[in-house]
Every structure is written in structure tokens, then in C-alpha cells.
Design a protein around this motif. Structure first.
Motif, PDB file in Angstrom:
ATOM      1  N   TYR A  73       0.646  -1.596  -0.364  1.00  0.00           N
ATOM      2  CA  TYR A  73      -0.599   0.157  -0.403  1.00  0.00           C
ATOM      3  C   TYR A  73       0.741   1.463   0.087  1.00  0.00           C
ATOM      4  CZ  TYR A  73      -3.673  -3.269   0.875  1.00  0.00           C
ATOM      5  OH  TYR A  73      -4.895  -4.642   0.891  1.00  0.00           O
ATOM      6  N   SER A  74       2.630   0.815   0.299  1.00  0.00           N
ATOM      7  CA  SER A  74       3.068   2.222   0.759  1.00  0.00           C
ATOM      8  C   SER A  74       3.425   2.907  -0.695  1.00  0.00           C
ATOM      9  CB  SER A  74       4.068   1.947   1.398  1.00  0.00           C
ATOM     10  OG  SER A  74       5.248   1.248   1.590  1.00  0.00           O
ATOM     11  N   LYS A  75       4.072   1.652  -1.133  1.00  0.00           N
ATOM     12  CA  LYS A  75       4.276   1.773  -3.066  1.00  0.00           C
ATOM     13  C   LYS A  75       3.362   2.051  -4.011  1.00  0.00           C
ATOM     14  CE  LYS A  75       8.554   0.286  -1.836  1.00  0.00           C
ATOM     15  NZ  LYS A  75       9.390  -0.970  -2.508  1.00  0.00           N
ATOM     16  N   ASN A  76       1.620   2.176  -3.357  1.00  0.00           N
ATOM     17  CA  ASN A  76       1.467   1.960  -4.544  1.00  0.00           C
ATOM     18  C   ASN A  76       1.161   0.537  -5.974  1.00  0.00           C
ATOM     19  OD1 ASN A  76      -0.702   3.369  -3.603  1.00  0.00           O
ATOM     20  ND2 ASN A  76       0.289   5.077  -4.471  1.00  0.00           N
ATOM     21  N   THR A  77       1.734  -0.581  -5.247  1.00  0.00           N
ATOM     22  CA  THR A  77       1.974  -1.843  -6.391  1.00  0.00           C
ATOM     23  C   THR A  77       1.270  -3.286  -5.951  1.00  0.00           C
ATOM     24  OG1 THR A  77       3.890  -2.645  -4.877  1.00  0.00           O
ATOM     25  CG2 THR A  77       4.596  -1.411  -6.086  1.00  0.00           C
ATOM     26  N   VAL A  78       1.110  -3.862  -6.814  1.00  0.00           N
ATOM     27  CA  VAL A  78       0.179  -5.158  -6.553  1.00  0.00           C
ATOM     28  C   VAL A  78       1.148  -6.243  -7.597  1.00  0.00           C
ATOM     29  CG1 VAL A  78      -1.155  -4.872  -8.826  1.00  0.00           C
ATOM     30  CG2 VAL A  78      -1.748  -6.168  -7.076  1.00  0.00           C
ATOM     31  N   ASN A  79       1.696  -6.945  -6.456  1.00  0.00           N
ATOM     32  CA  ASN A  79       2.243  -8.662  -7.274  1.00  0.00           C
ATOM     33  C   ASN A  79       0.810  -9.669  -7.516  1.00  0.00           C
ATOM     34  OD1 ASN A  79       4.863  -6.989  -6.676  1.00  0.00           O
ATOM     35  ND2 ASN A  79       4.301  -6.989  -4.185  1.00  0.00           N
ATOM     36  N   LEU A  80       2.175 -10.545  -8.570  1.00  0.00           N
ATOM     37  CA  LEU A  80       1.017 -11.514  -8.383  1.00  0.00           C
ATOM     38  C   LEU A  80       2.288 -12.974  -8.405  1.00  0.00           C
ATOM     39  CD1 LEU A  80      -1.362 -13.064  -9.233  1.00  0.00           C
ATOM     40  CD2 LEU A  80      -1.101 -13.311 -11.627  1.00  0.00           C
ATOM     41  N   GLN A  81       2.593 -13.548  -7.605  1.00  0.00           N
ATOM     42  CA  GLN A  81       3.410 -14.967  -7.356  1.00  0.00           C
ATOM     43  C   GLN A  81       2.593 -15.817  -7.476  1.00  0.00           C
ATOM     44  OE1 GLN A  81       6.723 -15.252  -6.690  1.00  0.00           O
ATOM     45  NE2 GLN A  81       6.593 -16.923  -7.591  1.00  0.00           N
ATOM     46  N   MET A  82       3.442 -16.900  -8.990  1.00  0.00           N
ATOM     47  CA  MET A  82       2.033 -17.300 -10.239  1.00  0.00           C
ATOM     48  C   MET A  82       3.406 -18.465 -10.160  1.00  0.00           C
ATOM     49  SD  MET A  82       1.041 -15.328 -13.135  1.00  0.00           S
ATOM     50  CE  MET A  82       2.457 -15.350 -13.993  1.00  0.00           C
ATOM     51  N   ASN A  83       3.249 -20.112  -8.934  1.00  0.00           N
ATOM     52  CA  ASN A  83       3.577 -21.098  -9.136  1.00  0.00           C
ATOM     53  C   ASN A  83       2.833 -22.454  -9.459  1.00  0.00           C
ATOM     54  OD1 ASN A  83       6.074 -19.871  -7.045  1.00  0.00           O
ATOM     55  ND2 ASN A  83       4.432 -20.356  -5.254  1.00  0.00           N
ATOM     56  N   SER A  84       3.994 -23.482 -10.317  1.00  0.00           N
ATOM     57  CA  SER A  84       3.374 -24.547 -10.968  1.00  0.00           C
ATOM     58  C   SER A  84       2.644 -23.895 -12.107  1.00  0.00           C
ATOM     59  CB  SER A  84       2.120 -25.508  -9.998  1.00  0.00           C
ATOM     60  OG  SER A  84       2.800 -25.362  -8.686  1.00  0.00           O
TER      61      SER A  84
END
Length: 121
Positions: A73-84
Motif C-alpha cells: 500500500y505504501s508503494k501502490n504496487t500489486v504483485n502476483l506470484q505464480m507457481n506451478s
């Protein structure tokens, strides 16, 4: 006006992992929901995962247990960790934002330019 910077796409073998990141910026709106959609060739754009301001998450059934969405929230970023990863995960992945216009308090949806994810069998 929303400015997106997406990164992390690429080519990976089935069973491998990738991490997508998206930074959103803009001064005229409040960021509400952030997330990722994807679109495979010849198909419609579908939801992959979203995360609300409160941290509630929503996943497509096809990625549950394999993908994890997170938000800074502090950096206004969203991440998506995609496994398998599977070949059927191959698509262009678009960062998504639902914002609220500060002046009009109306909702709007916006998408980034997309990043290609290719999973080889």
C-alpha cells in the motif's frame, strides 16, 4: 489518469514460477481494488486475482492454490506470484485498478498495457 508500470512477464517451462509486479500512480483518484486480468489469443479478458484496500482477495478457480496476490500500500504496487505454471496459463496479463475519482467520487476501471506470460510444455 492512471500510470502503470508492469514487469515480470516472460517464458517459463511448465511447473515453473514467475512473479508479476505492477506499480500504479496518479493524484486525482484513490486506489481501491488492484489486481490482474489475463487474455489468451482468441479469448476474452478474464479475472485472475484481485485484492481490495482492506486486503480481501479473490481468485479465479483455475489459479487457486497456485497463484498468490499481494499489495504494497505504501508503494501502490500489486504483485502476483505464480507457481506451478501450466501451458494454459499462457496469456497477456494486465494490471487492473478500480479507483475512485476524488472530485466526483465515481468509480472507474483501468488496465495497464499488459505483459506476456508464456508457459511451455
Amino acid at each position: 489518469q492512471v500510470h502503470f508500470v508492469e514487469s515480470g512477464g516472460g517464458l517459463v517451462q511448465a511447473g515453473g514460477s514467475l512473479r508479476l509486479s505492477c506499480a500504479a500512480s496518479g493524484s486525482t483518484f484513490m486506489m481501491n481494488i488492484m489486481g490482474w486480468y489475463r487474455q489468451a489469443p482468441g479469448k476474452q479478458r478474464d479475472l485472475v486475482a484481485t485484492i481490495s484496500r482492506g486486503g480481501s482477495t479473490n481468485y479465479a478457480d483455475s489459479v487457486k492454490g497456485r497463484f498468490t496476490i499481494s499489495r504494497d500500500y505504501s508503494k501502490n504496487t500489486v504483485n502476483l506470484q505464480m507457481n506451478s505454471l501450466k501451458p494454459e496459463d499462457t496469456a497477456v496479463y494486465y494490471c487492473y485498478l478500480r479507483g475512485v475519482n476524488r472530485a466526483t467520487t465515481t468509480d472507474f476501471d483501468s488496465w495497464g498495457q499488459g505483459t506476456q506470460v508464456t508457459v511451455s510444455s
